[in-house]
Design a protein around this motif. Structure first.
Motif, PDB file in Angstrom:
ATOM      1  N   LEU A  29       0.832  -1.205   0.000  1.00 53.23           N
ATOM      2  CA  LEU A  29       0.000   0.000   0.000  1.00 53.23           C
ATOM      3  C   LEU A  29       0.868   1.257   0.000  1.00 53.23           C
ATOM      4  N   LYS A  30       1.990   1.207   0.718  1.00 47.96           N
ATOM      5  CA  LYS A  30       2.898   2.361   0.771  1.00 47.96           C
ATOM      6  C   LYS A  30       3.499   2.645  -0.603  1.00 47.96           C
ATOM      7  N   GLU A  31       3.672   1.579  -1.387  1.00 48.72           N
ATOM      8  CA  GLU A  31       4.228   1.728  -2.738  1.00 48.72           C
ATOM      9  C   GLU A  31       3.210   2.301  -3.721  1.00 48.72           C
ATOM     10  N   ALA A  32       1.933   2.311  -3.329  1.00 51.35           N
ATOM     11  CA  ALA A  32       0.875   2.813  -4.218  1.00 51.35           C
ATOM     12  C   ALA A  32       0.096   3.919  -3.526  1.00 51.35           C
ATOM     13  N   LYS A 149     -29.435 -10.773   1.761  1.00 49.08           N
ATOM     14  CA  LYS A 149     -28.449 -10.846   2.845  1.00 49.08           C
ATOM     15  C   LYS A 149     -27.810 -12.225   2.950  1.00 49.08           C
ATOM     16  N   GLN A 150     -27.495 -12.802   1.802  1.00 47.93           N
ATOM     17  CA  GLN A 150     -26.824 -14.106   1.795  1.00 47.93           C
ATOM     18  C   GLN A 150     -25.327 -13.979   2.068  1.00 47.93           C
ATOM     19  N   LEU A 151     -24.803 -12.757   1.937  1.00 48.02           N
ATOM     20  CA  LEU A 151     -23.390 -12.532   2.205  1.00 48.02           C
ATOM     21  C   LEU A 151     -23.222 -11.978   3.616  1.00 48.02           C
ATOM     22  N   SER A 152     -22.264 -12.526   4.339  1.00 49.31           N
ATOM     23  CA  SER A 152     -22.001 -12.019   5.685  1.00 49.31           C
ATOM     24  C   SER A 152     -21.357 -10.639   5.605  1.00 49.31           C
ATOM     25  N   ARG A 153     -21.343  -9.953   6.739  1.00 53.10           N
ATOM     26  CA  ARG A 153     -20.715  -8.623   6.756  1.00 53.10           C
ATOM     27  C   ARG A 153     -19.237  -8.721   6.407  1.00 53.10           C
ATOM     28  N   LYS A 154     -18.577  -9.778   6.882  1.00 53.38           N
ATOM     29  CA  LYS A 154     -17.157  -9.946   6.587  1.00 53.38           C
ATOM     30  C   LYS A 154     -16.935 -10.186   5.092  1.00 53.38           C
ATOM     31  N   GLN A 155     -17.807 -11.023   4.477  1.00 53.09           N
ATOM     32  CA  GLN A 155     -17.684 -11.267   3.035  1.00 53.09           C
ATOM     33  C   GLN A 155     -17.900  -9.984   2.248  1.00 53.09           C
ATOM     34  N   LEU A 156     -18.923  -9.218   2.624  1.00 56.72           N
ATOM     35  CA  LEU A 156     -19.225  -7.979   1.923  1.00 56.72           C
ATOM     36  C   LEU A 156     -18.092  -6.979   2.083  1.00 56.72           C
ATOM     37  N   ASP A 157     -17.485  -6.953   3.281  1.00 60.42           N
ATOM     38  CA  ASP A 157     -16.379  -6.025   3.538  1.00 60.42           C
ATOM     39  C   ASP A 157     -15.172  -6.373   2.678  1.00 60.42           C
ATOM     40  N   SER A 158     -14.962  -7.681   2.448  1.00 59.46           N
ATOM     41  CA  SER A 158     -13.798  -8.089   1.653  1.00 59.46           C
ATOM     42  C   SER A 158     -13.987  -7.823   0.164  1.00 59.46           C
ATOM     43  N   ILE A 159     -15.222  -7.542  -0.262  1.00 61.66           N
ATOM     44  CA  ILE A 159     -15.503  -7.248  -1.669  1.00 61.66           C
ATOM     45  C   ILE A 159     -15.504  -5.747  -1.941  1.00 61.66           C
ATOM     46  N   THR A 160     -15.658  -4.944  -0.883  1.00 63.06           N
ATOM     47  CA  THR A 160     -15.829  -3.493  -1.010  1.00 63.06           C
ATOM     48  C   THR A 160     -14.486  -2.776  -0.984  1.00 63.06           C
ATOM     49  N   LEU A 161     -14.267  -1.872  -1.936  1.00 65.28           N
ATOM     50  CA  LEU A 161     -13.020  -1.106  -1.984  1.00 65.28           C
ATOM     51  C   LEU A 161     -12.968  -0.075  -0.863  1.00 65.28           C
ATOM     52  N   LYS A 162     -11.731   0.207  -0.415  1.00 65.60           N
ATOM     53  CA  LYS A 162     -11.506   1.190   0.647  1.00 65.60           C
ATOM     54  C   LYS A 162     -10.438   2.160   0.194  1.00 65.60           C
ATOM     55  N   ASN A 163     -10.543   3.390   0.675  1.00 66.62           N
ATOM     56  CA  ASN A 163      -9.515   4.389   0.405  1.00 66.62           C
ATOM     57  C   ASN A 163      -8.423   4.309   1.464  1.00 66.62           C
ATOM     58  N   GLN A 164      -7.187   4.550   1.040  1.00 68.12           N
ATOM     59  CA  GLN A 164      -6.104   4.682   2.015  1.00 68.12           C
ATOM     60  C   GLN A 164      -6.223   6.032   2.720  1.00 68.12           C
ATOM     61  N   PRO A 165      -5.672   6.152   3.977  1.00 69.89           N
ATOM     62  CA  PRO A 165      -5.601   7.476   4.616  1.00 69.89           C
ATOM     63  C   PRO A 165      -4.833   8.433   3.721  1.00 69.89           C
ATOM     64  N   ARG A 166      -5.262   9.684   3.724  1.00 72.39           N
ATOM     65  CA  ARG A 166      -4.634  10.683   2.867  1.00 72.39           C
ATOM     66  C   ARG A 166      -3.129  10.724   3.104  1.00 72.39           C
TER      67      ARG A 166
END
Length: 435
Positions: A29-32, A149-166
């Protein structure tokens, strides 16, 4: 690249890597700097984590398209046209994309990837020939998973993109007060860089959205045209079916008209009678000096009274008759032909029954569909002359009336003589819906 679909956003073309530790993930992540990411954690102690990097920051909820499809089809190859010269290819194995194979490439390179990796997953998703489902169909199923709601919260979280801290904040905190001026200057330059990058990303997203919308409109328009073609095929089959089984009714219409014709009318005699399913045309000839040209206008239903150089003609429209045949239980068009031959050879030898020919309807070229078979038809012809011509013709109609036959035309010649001629033309019909 973001792919909008039904009020959701999906990221395609992520850079995937397999990382053994959290430290390696942080290093990547630091490299990108500035990249958003999605991470699929270890499923067991010995398993590695999968990291997917997406260039640029994202707004709102964005799912990894590869992982969304993998939730529905764990092992497959995605091959989807994004633009005229770009395809998205993604190889998924056991629910995870292979590194370097969630990518946007030229069609020729996409075909090579497809060929090289088809052994990993025999299922193809997308718009390639032989695909099991379209990307839209699979994303609809993923959407249904979310709704139920067939996907657990953890499964959904692993599919969702996140932003790095600024990154600019981290740089300024790490630099400290002693290097404040340098950090601010560098930070401002980086902020300007990010702004420019974001502007380019927004333009790119707009182009992608427009391309996706155009592709969706084209897909819907193609489906409409295909349905219209199928409706046209069905209509022609029904029209062909409704035309059979009425040979006797049509013959009776024509014969009633023939019998109603006078031997002579104002000095004009009926010479020929040409009948089709829509109308009958009577041609009159002069019966001698008693036939005056001015009397042509007095002939019944005359259509060319003022064309003095031509023989006068009368046109009598026919009432349309509709049949409701049961098909006669024939297995093939050849079976039907031989049944007609067997019946006519015994009682009406002057009837000729030709070989069946397929009647097809070709779809518009842009649909690239094979022609549809409406049915098979074969020509039937018969000719009778002499004083008993009408009797023999009626016998032929009696034989044909029970079969799926369309009586196309009947022509009477030398009506006023003692030796008229009657030519019949018909078609036997084997409708495709009964094949």
């Amino acid at each position: 690249m973001l792919l909008p679909y039904k009020n959701r956003s999906y990221a395609i073309g992520l850079t995937w890597s397999v990382e053994p530790t959290k430290a390696k993930i942080r290093e990547r992540l630091k490299e990108a700097p500035g990249a958003s990411y999605v991470r699929v954690d270890k499923h067991s102690k010995d398993a590695d984590a999968h990291l997917g990097l997406f260039k640029g920051r994202i707004k709102g909820t964005v799912y990894s398209a590869a992982l969304a499809i993998a939730a529905v089809e764990p092992s497959c190859i995605v091959y989807e046209s994004i633009a005229d010269d770009t395809v998205w290819v993604c190889v998924l194995v056991n629910g995870l994309p292979l590194p370097g194979l969630d990518t946007l490439v030229k069609p020729e390179e996409g075909q090579k990837i497809l060929h090289d990796h088809i052994a990993h997953a025999e299922v193809i998703i997308g718009d390639e020939a032989g695909s099991k489902s379209t990307v839209a169909d699979v994303l609809d199923r993923f959407d249904a998973y979310l709704a139920s709601k067939q996907l657990s919260r953890k499964q959904l979280d692993s599919i969702t993109l996140k932003n790095q801290p600024r990154l600019i904040v981290r740089l300024m905190l790490a630099a400290g007060l002693a290097a404040g001026a340098v950090a601010v200057a560098g930070g401002l330059a980086y902020v300007n860089h990010l702004r420019e990058q974001n502007r380019l990303n927004e333009l790119n997203l707009q182009r992608i959205a427009q391309s996706a919308e155009e592709a969706e409109r084209e897909r819907l328009a193609r489906e409409r045209r295909i349905q219209q073609f199928r409706d046209q095929v069905q209509q022609q089959r029904e029209a062909l079916s409704s035309a059979v089984g009425v040979a006797a009714l049509r013959w009776n219409q024509w014969e009633d008209l023939r019998r109603s014709l006078p031997v002579s009318n104002f000095g004009y005699r009926p010479d020929t009678l040409e009948c089709t399913e829509s109308a009958c045309i009577v041609t009159w000839v002069s019966g001698g000096h008693l036939a005056r040209k001015t009397d042509r206008r007095l002939l019944p239903a005359v259509v060319n009274a003022d064309a003095l150089e031509a023989a006068p003609q009368s046109r009598f429209p026919m009432v349309r008759v509709v049949g409701s045949p049961d098909g006669g239980g024939y297995g093939t068009a050849s079976d039907l032909r031989f049944a007609l031959l067997r019946a006519t050879e015994i009682s009406v030898p002057n009837v000729l029954v030709g070989a069946p020919v397929s009647k097809t309807l070709q779809a518009p070229p842009e649909l690239k569909l094979p022609p549809e078979t409406i049915g098979e038809v074969g020509k039937i012809t018969a000719s009778f002359n002499g004083i008993a011509a009408a009797v023999h013709a009626a016998d032929a109609i009696q034989v044909l009336r029970a079969a799926p036959v369309i009586l196309k035309s009947a022509n009477w010649r030398a009506l006023s003589s003692t030796s008229p001629t009657i030519d019949l033309e018909a078609e036997y019909v084997f409708v495709a819906s009964r094949m």
